[in-house]
Write a protein that holds these residues in place. Structure first.
Motif, mmCIF file in Angstrom:
data_model
loop_
_atom_site.group_PDB
_atom_site.id
_atom_site.type_symbol
_atom_site.label_atom_id
_atom_site.label_comp_id
_atom_site.label_asym_id
_atom_site.label_seq_id
_atom_site.Cartn_x
_atom_site.Cartn_y
_atom_site.Cartn_z
ATOM 1 N N VAL A 72 1.287 -5.333 14.617
ATOM 2 C CA VAL A 72 1.198 -4.160 14.145
ATOM 3 C C VAL A 72 0.831 -3.905 12.641
ATOM 4 C CG1 VAL A 72 2.764 -1.968 13.310
ATOM 5 C CG2 VAL A 72 3.014 -3.101 15.555
ATOM 6 N N LEU A 73 1.113 -5.143 11.757
ATOM 7 C CA LEU A 73 1.019 -5.391 10.521
ATOM 8 C C LEU A 73 -0.890 -5.305 10.357
ATOM 9 C CD1 LEU A 73 3.631 -7.375 8.871
ATOM 10 C CD2 LEU A 73 3.137 -4.976 8.443
ATOM 11 N N ARG A 74 -1.184 -6.153 11.166
ATOM 12 C CA ARG A 74 -2.694 -6.670 11.041
ATOM 13 C C ARG A 74 -3.664 -5.363 11.610
ATOM 14 N NH1 ARG A 74 -6.205 -11.613 12.215
ATOM 15 N NH2 ARG A 74 -8.035 -10.636 12.850
ATOM 16 N N ARG A 75 -3.048 -4.589 12.297
ATOM 17 C CA ARG A 75 -3.602 -3.370 12.910
ATOM 18 C C ARG A 75 -3.728 -2.532 11.816
ATOM 19 N NH1 ARG A 75 -1.237 -1.091 18.089
ATOM 20 N NH2 ARG A 75 -0.080 -2.175 17.046
ATOM 21 N N ASN A 76 -2.596 -2.471 10.959
ATOM 22 C CA ASN A 76 -2.428 -1.363 9.765
ATOM 23 C C ASN A 76 -3.352 -1.884 8.734
ATOM 24 O OD1 ASN A 76 -0.858 0.222 11.353
ATOM 25 N ND2 ASN A 76 1.230 -0.585 10.128
ATOM 26 N N VAL A 81 -8.465 -0.987 5.654
ATOM 27 C CA VAL A 81 -9.684 -1.476 5.288
ATOM 28 C C VAL A 81 -10.763 -0.630 5.683
ATOM 29 C CG1 VAL A 81 -11.517 -3.305 5.752
ATOM 30 C CG2 VAL A 81 -9.168 -3.907 5.051
ATOM 31 N N SER A 82 -10.635 0.163 6.836
ATOM 32 C CA SER A 82 -11.758 1.043 7.500
ATOM 33 C C SER A 82 -11.731 2.350 6.802
ATOM 34 C CB SER A 82 -11.212 1.367 9.049
ATOM 35 O OG SER A 82 -10.349 2.154 9.084
ATOM 36 N N ASN A 86 -12.765 7.587 -0.866
ATOM 37 C CA ASN A 86 -12.091 8.531 -1.399
ATOM 38 C C ASN A 86 -10.872 8.986 -0.851
ATOM 39 O OD1 ASN A 86 -13.618 8.779 -3.884
ATOM 40 N ND2 ASN A 86 -15.171 9.837 -2.873
ATOM 41 N N GLU A 87 -10.607 8.364 0.612
ATOM 42 C CA GLU A 87 -9.758 8.797 1.430
ATOM 43 C C GLU A 87 -8.283 8.374 0.689
ATOM 44 O OE1 GLU A 87 -10.658 9.007 5.891
ATOM 45 O OE2 GLU A 87 -11.704 7.448 5.189
ATOM 46 N N ILE A 88 -7.319 9.232 1.236
ATOM 47 C CA ILE A 88 -5.883 8.639 0.596
ATOM 48 C C ILE A 88 -5.126 8.056 1.784
ATOM 49 C CG2 ILE A 88 -3.840 9.924 -0.193
ATOM 50 C CD1 ILE A 88 -5.480 12.067 -1.161
ATOM 51 N N CYS A 89 -4.291 7.320 1.368
ATOM 52 C CA CYS A 89 -3.523 6.287 2.103
ATOM 53 C C CYS A 89 -2.278 6.408 1.487
ATOM 54 C CB CYS A 89 -3.948 4.595 2.356
ATOM 55 S SG CYS A 89 -3.244 3.874 3.239
ATOM 56 N N LEU A 95 2.617 1.899 7.015
ATOM 57 C CA LEU A 95 3.729 1.195 7.728
ATOM 58 C C LEU A 95 4.251 2.037 9.046
ATOM 59 C CD1 LEU A 95 6.134 0.532 4.519
ATOM 60 C CD2 LEU A 95 4.654 -0.971 5.857
ATOM 61 N N HIS A 96 3.254 2.861 9.495
ATOM 62 C CA HIS A 96 3.267 3.333 10.855
ATOM 63 C C HIS A 96 3.546 2.476 11.942
ATOM 64 C CE1 HIS A 96 2.712 6.231 13.853
ATOM 65 N NE2 HIS A 96 1.714 5.525 14.363
#
Length: 106
Positions: A72-76, A81-82, A86-89, A95-96
């Motif tokens: 899960v952490l690696r997927r997050n 990274v993708s 200008n996208e907000i995280c 932590l989804h």
């Protein structure tokens, strides 16, 4: 001293079309074939692998949780990274699907 500086600057400007390492200011390309043939960038997967390797090296495995939580952490990390510039995280998005109960120290 000023006249020596101005002559060195003017000679540099006259020769500015020929840059070091076989590159040319007119074309913007190098004459070296090895540079043309190589990729000058990394893929997102390579960046994710690098970040994950650093995390596994720095953080003890017991703090990374179960194998499911590691995936899960690696997927997050890959999701982060993708993102574009200008996208907000938010932390909530990052932590989804991370379950605190799967970590032994909680």
């Amino acid at each position: 001293l000023k006249s020596a500086n101005t002559t060195s600057q003017s000679s540099w400007r006259q020769n500015s079309d020929k840059l070091p390492h076989g590159s040319s200011s007119e074309t913007g390309k190098t004459n070296c074939p090895s540079v043309k043939e190589t990729k000058l960038y990394c893929t997102k997967d390579q960046v994710v692998s690098f970040i994950w390797a650093i995390c596994r090296y720095i953080i003890p495995e017991s703090l990374l949780g179960t194998t499911h939580q590691m995936r899960v952490l690696r997927r997050n990390i890959a999701w982060f990274v993708s993102r574009r510039r200008n996208e907000i995280c938010t932390v909530k998005q990052f932590l989804h699907k991370v379950k605190p109960s799967d970590f032994p120290f909680f």
